[in-house]
Scaffold this motif. Structure first.
Motif, PDB file in Angstrom:
ATOM      1  N   ARG A  24      16.198  10.296  39.052  1.00  0.00           N
ATOM      2  CA  ARG A  24      15.411  10.339  39.049  1.00  0.00           C
ATOM      3  C   ARG A  24      14.677  10.203  37.512  1.00  0.00           C
ATOM      4  NH1 ARG A  24      17.117  16.709  41.344  1.00  0.00           N
ATOM      5  NH2 ARG A  24      18.142  16.022  39.233  1.00  0.00           N
ATOM      6  N   SER A  25      15.567  10.295  36.362  1.00  0.00           N
ATOM      7  CA  SER A  25      14.627  10.332  35.194  1.00  0.00           C
ATOM      8  C   SER A  25      15.660   8.643  34.099  1.00  0.00           C
ATOM      9  CB  SER A  25      14.700  11.205  33.929  1.00  0.00           C
ATOM     10  OG  SER A  25      16.281  11.503  33.721  1.00  0.00           O
ATOM     11  N   ARG A  27      17.274   9.066  31.458  1.00  0.00           N
ATOM     12  CA  ARG A  27      18.562   9.732  31.100  1.00  0.00           C
ATOM     13  C   ARG A  27      18.982   9.929  32.544  1.00  0.00           C
ATOM     14  NH1 ARG A  27      19.281  12.772  26.842  1.00  0.00           N
ATOM     15  NH2 ARG A  27      17.050  13.165  26.604  1.00  0.00           N
ATOM     16  N   GLU A  28      18.718  10.185  33.261  1.00  0.00           N
ATOM     17  CA  GLU A  28      19.852  10.005  34.700  1.00  0.00           C
ATOM     18  C   GLU A  28      20.424   9.203  35.118  1.00  0.00           C
ATOM     19  OE1 GLU A  28      19.284  12.439  37.538  1.00  0.00           O
ATOM     20  OE2 GLU A  28      18.176  14.472  36.578  1.00  0.00           O
ATOM     21  N   SER A  65      10.663   7.377  25.588  1.00  0.00           N
ATOM     22  CA  SER A  65      11.219   9.451  26.167  1.00  0.00           C
ATOM     23  C   SER A  65      12.328   8.879  27.237  1.00  0.00           C
ATOM     24  CB  SER A  65      10.397  10.440  26.450  1.00  0.00           C
ATOM     25  OG  SER A  65      11.412  11.791  27.257  1.00  0.00           O
ATOM     26  N   GLU A  67      13.426  11.015  29.219  1.00  0.00           N
ATOM     27  CA  GLU A  67      13.405  12.292  30.391  1.00  0.00           C
ATOM     28  C   GLU A  67      11.553  10.961  31.180  1.00  0.00           C
ATOM     29  OE1 GLU A  67      14.890  14.297  30.460  1.00  0.00           O
ATOM     30  OE2 GLU A  67      15.799  13.714  28.931  1.00  0.00           O
ATOM     31  N   GLU A  68      11.519  10.000  31.126  1.00  0.00           N
ATOM     32  CA  GLU A  68      10.358   9.806  31.839  1.00  0.00           C
ATOM     33  C   GLU A  68      10.961   9.569  33.093  1.00  0.00           C
ATOM     34  OE1 GLU A  68       8.369   6.185  30.414  1.00  0.00           O
ATOM     35  OE2 GLU A  68       8.765   6.222  28.127  1.00  0.00           O
ATOM     36  N   SER A  69      10.121   9.988  33.755  1.00  0.00           N
ATOM     37  CA  SER A  69      10.473   9.600  35.799  1.00  0.00           C
ATOM     38  C   SER A  69      10.018   8.208  36.427  1.00  0.00           C
ATOM     39  CB  SER A  69       8.944  10.379  36.181  1.00  0.00           C
ATOM     40  OG  SER A  69       8.947  11.600  36.134  1.00  0.00           O
TER      41      SER A  69
END
Length: 85
Positions: A24-25, A27-28, A65, A67-69
């Protein structure tokens, strides 16, 4: 989402293009990729800290970032810096 691994990253992972379903991001997505071969050592300088030389491009723009989707139609391109002479 589609992930494109350029250059040596694709070689280490054993393929240049991967499909991720649950990220979902950014990072993931990177956490999922780090489980392939030696990608963790190439992407991270220490646990959770991305090596500053890694270039991440999400849907044609540089990632600002982690955390970007990301979504089903997203494309993340990952590359390492190269040098030549």
């Amino acid at each position: 989402m589609r992930v494109r691994l350029l250059g040596y990253l694709g070689y280490v992972a054993g393929r240049d293009i991967l499909e991720l379903k649950d990220a979902r991001s950014v990072r993931e997505a990177l956490e999922s990729l780090s489980e392939l071969g030696a990608l963790r050592e190439l992407l991270y300088r220490k646990e959770g800290i991305l090596w500053e030389g890694v270039l991440l491009i999400l849907n044609g723009r540089v990632v600002k970032s982690m955390e970007e989707s990301v979504g089903e139609g997203s494309e993340l391109v990952i590359t390492l810096p190269t040098a030549g002479g």
